[in-house]
Design a protein around this motif. Structure first.
Motif, PDB file in Angstrom:
ATOM      1  N   ASN A   7      33.419  42.543  34.961  1.00 41.54           N
ATOM      2  CA  ASN A   7      32.899  43.912  35.008  1.00 41.54           C
ATOM      3  C   ASN A   7      33.654  44.741  33.979  1.00 41.54           C
ATOM      4  OD1 ASN A   7      34.960  43.312  37.308  1.00 41.54           O
ATOM      5  ND2 ASN A   7      35.312  45.456  36.748  1.00 41.54           N
ATOM      6  N   ARG A   8      33.046  45.846  33.539  1.00 44.19           N
ATOM      7  CA  ARG A   8      33.774  46.791  32.697  1.00 44.19           C
ATOM      8  C   ARG A   8      34.932  47.342  33.512  1.00 44.19           C
ATOM      9  NH1 ARG A   8      33.500  48.092  27.385  1.00 44.19           N
ATOM     10  NH2 ARG A   8      33.128  50.315  27.665  1.00 44.19           N
ATOM     11  N   SER A   9      36.011  47.632  32.824  1.00 43.52           N
ATOM     12  CA  SER A   9      37.196  48.163  33.483  1.00 43.52           C
ATOM     13  C   SER A   9      36.844  49.381  34.346  1.00 43.52           C
ATOM     14  CB  SER A   9      38.195  48.560  32.412  1.00 43.52           C
ATOM     15  OG  SER A   9      39.370  49.004  32.987  1.00 43.52           O
ATOM     16  N   GLY A  10      37.374  49.404  35.562  1.00 45.59           N
ATOM     17  CA  GLY A  10      37.152  50.556  36.424  1.00 45.59           C
ATOM     18  C   GLY A  10      35.869  50.477  37.233  1.00 45.59           C
ATOM     19  N   ARG A  11      35.063  49.438  37.021  1.00 44.94           N
ATOM     20  CA  ARG A  11      33.823  49.274  37.785  1.00 44.94           C
ATOM     21  C   ARG A  11      34.019  48.222  38.868  1.00 44.94           C
ATOM     22  NH1 ARG A  11      29.730  51.264  34.437  1.00 44.94           N
ATOM     23  NH2 ARG A  11      28.344  51.053  36.224  1.00 44.94           N
ATOM     24  N   ILE A  12      33.047  48.156  39.761  1.00 44.93           N
ATOM     25  CA  ILE A  12      33.167  47.257  40.905  1.00 44.93           C
ATOM     26  C   ILE A  12      33.027  45.796  40.480  1.00 44.93           C
ATOM     27  CG2 ILE A  12      32.084  46.618  43.104  1.00 44.93           C
ATOM     28  CD1 ILE A  12      31.185  49.637  43.176  1.00 44.93           C
ATOM     29  N   SER A  13      33.802  44.921  41.144  1.00 47.03           N
ATOM     30  CA  SER A  13      33.729  43.503  40.816  1.00 47.03           C
ATOM     31  C   SER A  13      32.359  42.934  41.171  1.00 47.03           C
ATOM     32  CB  SER A  13      34.819  42.741  41.565  1.00 47.03           C
ATOM     33  OG  SER A  13      36.070  43.110  41.080  1.00 47.03           O
ATOM     34  N   GLY A  70      24.804  31.571  39.190  1.00 52.82           N
ATOM     35  CA  GLY A  70      25.028  30.625  40.293  1.00 52.82           C
ATOM     36  C   GLY A  70      24.791  31.286  41.633  1.00 52.82           C
ATOM     37  N   GLY A  71      23.975  32.329  41.641  1.00 51.33           N
ATOM     38  CA  GLY A  71      23.686  33.004  42.908  1.00 51.33           C
ATOM     39  C   GLY A  71      24.830  33.906  43.350  1.00 51.33           C
ATOM     40  N   ALA A  72      24.816  34.250  44.623  1.00 45.96           N
ATOM     41  CA  ALA A  72      25.807  35.196  45.148  1.00 45.96           C
ATOM     42  C   ALA A  72      27.128  34.489  45.461  1.00 45.96           C
ATOM     43  CB  ALA A  72      25.263  35.854  46.409  1.00 45.96           C
ATOM     44  N   CYS A  73      28.229  35.240  45.345  1.00 48.48           N
ATOM     45  CA  CYS A  73      29.557  34.694  45.674  1.00 48.48           C
ATOM     46  C   CYS A  73      29.771  34.765  47.189  1.00 48.48           C
ATOM     47  CB  CYS A  73      30.653  35.506  44.988  1.00 48.48           C
ATOM     48  SG  CYS A  73      30.460  35.607  43.207  1.00 48.48           S
ATOM     49  N   ASP A  74      30.440  33.758  47.743  1.00 41.29           N
ATOM     50  CA  ASP A  74      30.671  33.723  49.194  1.00 41.29           C
ATOM     51  C   ASP A  74      31.663  34.775  49.658  1.00 41.29           C
ATOM     52  OD1 ASP A  74      29.061  31.544  49.312  1.00 41.29           O
ATOM     53  OD2 ASP A  74      30.710  30.080  49.331  1.00 41.29           O
ATOM     54  N   VAL A  75      32.807  34.826  48.993  1.00 37.56           N
ATOM     55  CA  VAL A  75      33.903  35.667  49.492  1.00 37.56           C
ATOM     56  C   VAL A  75      33.691  37.136  49.116  1.00 37.56           C
ATOM     57  CG1 VAL A  75      36.402  36.058  49.446  1.00 37.56           C
ATOM     58  CG2 VAL A  75      35.508  33.720  49.406  1.00 37.56           C
ATOM     59  N   GLY A  76      33.304  37.378  47.897  1.00 34.20           N
ATOM     60  CA  GLY A  76      33.011  38.740  47.470  1.00 34.20           C
ATOM     61  C   GLY A  76      34.226  39.628  47.275  1.00 34.20           C
ATOM     62  N   LEU A  77      35.375  39.010  47.259  1.00 34.99           N
ATOM     63  CA  LEU A  77      36.638  39.745  47.125  1.00 34.99           C
ATOM     64  C   LEU A  77      37.539  38.869  46.253  1.00 34.99           C
ATOM     65  CD1 LEU A  77      37.898  42.239  48.651  1.00 34.99           C
ATOM     66  CD2 LEU A  77      38.946  40.555  50.173  1.00 34.99           C
ATOM     67  N   GLU A  78      38.309  39.480  45.370  1.00 38.88           N
ATOM     68  CA  GLU A  78      39.151  38.688  44.476  1.00 38.88           C
ATOM     69  C   GLU A  78      40.124  37.801  45.252  1.00 38.88           C
ATOM     70  OE1 GLU A  78      38.525  41.883  43.936  1.00 38.88           O
ATOM     71  OE2 GLU A  78      38.159  42.239  41.787  1.00 38.88           O
TER      72      GLU A  78
END
Ligand code: TXA
Ligand code: MG
Length: 315
Positions: A144-150, A171-179
């Motif tokens: 993502n651009r800096s400062g935007r949501i992952s 590859g579709g949606a990420c499972d965890v959705g958090l770094e």
């Protein structure tokens, strides 16, 4: 602007994405946490382009992604503690910070000059297939651009990076959705960033307390990192002319200098060379490194941030 290729996670799409990475291009790809913006971590220019695409105002060190544990061990000093957490949690949403091996073939820009390296073996099958096919260590911050949501979908990546990167692998949606959780193991075990893997889990696995860093932004700011690299030579900024005892680091067309960040004034090239050149000039033993002004636009903001830290008063 670049035409950003939309690639499917098919054998063909994966092969194409791997070729782009091998050629120094940027590919956003899914991991189980968030989409990463990948580039060959051994290629200075590819890493500089990651910072440029994200528009990061400073050079935060990046996580390097590998397909397997054996390859990781070629880049960092492994330990019993690392083995214990890796046995239990890799591949998976956990990053380990370990001492960097001397002579590891990586761009200095990846670690922002630190002597530790953040490493991760992701579990997402598309990520694993890509890393295997590319056969290079892949530096990847969130795409993502800096400062935007992952981003957790290919469409999110395109919202901020379309036209700024070479390809996105869907590859579709990420499972965890958090770094990923980041565990520091270069000193005493420290949780550097919380995530799906919890501090309690890590404490149990290690059989010893894991210290907690509360503000992850604090540690991620390079100036806050204790071991952050500063040359032993003093650094003089905005040099308009050279003085006799100085190592001379130029930018743009000049007649005489020791090294030139970019003779053509290209900021991506300058960022790619920055850490390597500071190291080399420091190694000459000159008491001072003089640096010509770098324009404060685009990647120049991050370059100037790093230079002003290198020039800051020492104690
Ligand atoms: O889930 C994730 O970890 C995602 C996916 C793409 O793998 N990547 C990611 O990267 O979140 P990024 O660049 O957004 O975050 C990297 C974090 C930063 O906070 C950085 O300061 C920290 O890792 N980091 C990297 N190298 C480090 C080091 N040597 N010591 C301490 N912190 C480090
Ligand atoms: Mg991020």
């Amino acid at each position: 602007m670049t035409d950003t290729l939309r690639l499917k996670a098919s054998p063909r799409g994966l092969a194409r994405a791997a070729t782009v990475l091998q050629g120094g291009g940027l590919v956003a790809f899914p991991t189980e946490t968030v989409y990463g913006l990948g580039g060959d971590a051994s290629n200075d220019r590819a890493v500089a382009r990651i910072y440029e695409a994200k528009g990061r105002p400073s050079f935060n060190p990046l996580i390097v992604h590998f397909s397997d544990l054996a390859t990781v061990q070629a880049y960092v000093h492994w330990s019993d503690m690392a083995q214990r957490v890796a046995d239990a949690l890799w591949p998976g949403p956990l990053t380990l910070v370990l001492p960097l091996r001397e002579g590891a073939r990586l761009s200095k820009l990846v670690t922002a000059g630190l002597d530790t390296l953040a490493v991760r073996v992701p579990a997402n099958p598309v990520a694993r297939a890509l890393l295997r096919a590319a056969g290079v260590p892949v530096a990847a911050p969130s795409a993502n651009r800096s400062g935007r949501i992952s981003p957790t979908r290919a469409a999110h990546v395109l919202e901020t990076l379309d036209g700024r990167i070479d390809a996105v692998l869907d590859g579709g949606a990420c499972d965890v959705g958090l770094e990923s959780t980041i565990l520091g193991l270069a000193g005493k075990p420290t949780l550097l960033r919380p995530g799906r893997v919890t501090c309690e889990q890590l404490t149990d696995l290690l059989g010893r307390p894991v210290a907690q860093r509360k503000d992850s932004e604090q540690i991620s700011a390079p100036g806050q990192l204790g071991s952050h690299y500063a040359p032993s030579a003093l650094v003089r900024l905005n040099a308009a002319e050279w003085e006799p005892d100085e190592a001379r680091l130029a930018f743009g067309p000049v007649e005489s200098c020791d090294l030139n960040l970019s003779p053509t004034g290209d900021l991506v090239e300058a960022a790619a060379n920055l850490f390597e050149y500071l190291y080399r000039l420091d190694a000459t033993g000159a008491p001072r490194i003089a640096v010509m002004p770098v324009p404060h636009v685009g990647l120049g903001v991050a370059i100037n941030d790093r230079l002003s830290r290198a020039a800051a008063p020492r104690n």
